[in-house]
Design an enzyme around this catalytic site. Structure first.
Site: not given
Ligand code: HH2
Length: 276
Positions: A221, A255
């Site tokens: 992040k 995660r």
């Molecule tokens: N962060 C993201 C997405 N989902 N869910 C939970 N529970 N906690 C988090 O911190 C969280 C989440 C964002 O990360 P990522 O899936 O890598 O990116 P994107 O939303 O751009 O697909």
């Protein structure tokens, strides 16, 4: 402590690693890499081989300013991957805010709903309540992905996140969703400045008073970029350090994108007897 999910009662005596499977063209760190079902499923298998305990499949990017995905498109992305992932023998979570995606995913056998919106859209609570054993992760987000990084402000970020999570936990329990099905997430990067995110890490233990396991998502992040000065593709060490710090501060699920490195770090931590 356990996390009750559709098919698995996950023992959280040891910290658990949730591997991220983004079936999206535009996720902030891996957009476009796994955006067809067979590639996404191959990625699920890779993450499992690396030691993932849980797989989290998402069909809509939540990065700041991401374009919303229509329902049909999200279903088209998520359901085929879910179906394949459910045969791999580990709990499978679906990362969505849409009640209809939750309903279809749970009907298909998904173990967990991971909602960055904490089941606040109309129909979301009902979709999860209709499946008596499904697990759920409730995350704190201030605002929505389109606007959340525009000058987030709190008097006391930890107290406000805690109050929000308590209110959502109680709302679910009032609908008959048992506490043991629920884990809580302060939502790193969702309507929070770098200083807010770091304060949440420093004071994370205060959230344990909510009485439910904590799930943390620090992987790659932008706060890690702000601290290290590194672009997203060079945040592996920072991500592992943050995951370990989160576990040290009481998180039971992390995660992550980089499962193998995170598992190695947690092995060392556990071997030293620092595990719970
Ligand atoms: N962060 C993201 C997405 N989902 N869910 C939970 N529970 N906690 C988090 O911190 C969280 C989440 C964002 O990360 P990522 O899936 O890598 O990116 P994107 O939303 O751009 O697909």
């Amino acid at each position: 402590m356990f996390w009750q999910t559709t098919r698995f009662r996950i023992d959280l005596a040891q910290p658990r690693v949730m591997g991220i499977v983004n079936v999206t063209p535009d996720s902030f760190s891996d957009g476009g890499r796994h955006d067809d079902a067979s590639r996404a499923l191959a990625h699920c298998e890779t993450l499992l081989a690396e030691g993932a305990h849980i797989l989290d499949i998402g069909g809509e990017s939540t990065r700041p300013g991401a374009a919303p995905v229509p329902l049909d498109e999200e279903l088209r992305r998520v359901l085929p991957v879910l179906e394949g992932a459910l045969r791999l023998g580990v709990p499978v979570s679906v990362d969505t805010v849409k009640p209809e995606v939750m309903r279809r995913a749970l009907d298909a056998g998904a173990d967990i709903v991971n909602d960055i919106n904490a089941l606040r859209l109309p129909g979301a609570l009902e979709a999860v309540a209709a499946h008596p054993d499904a697990g759920v992760c409730l995350m704190h987000m201030r605002g929505d992905p389109a606007t959340m990084q525009q000058r987030p402000a709190y008097d006391d970020v930890v107290a406000e996140v805690s109050d929000f999570l308590r209110e959502r936990l109680e709302a679910l329990q009032a609908r008959g969703i048992a506490g043991e099905r629920i884990v809580l997430d302060p939502g790193i990067g969702f309507g929070k400045s770098v200083a807010h995110n770091l304060e949440l890490l420093r004071r994370q233990r205060e959230l344990l008073a909510l009485g439910r396991p904590l799930l943390l998502g620090w992987s790659r992040k932008s706060t890690l970029g702000a601290v290290t000065g590194k672009p997203v593709e060079q945040r592996l060490a920072a991500s592992v350090a943050a995951a370990l710090a989160a576990v040290q501060q009481g998180a039971r699920i992390v995660r992550v994108h980089d499962v193998a490195a995170t598992r190695d770090a947690l092995e060392v931590w556990g071997a030293a007897g620092l595990g719970g």
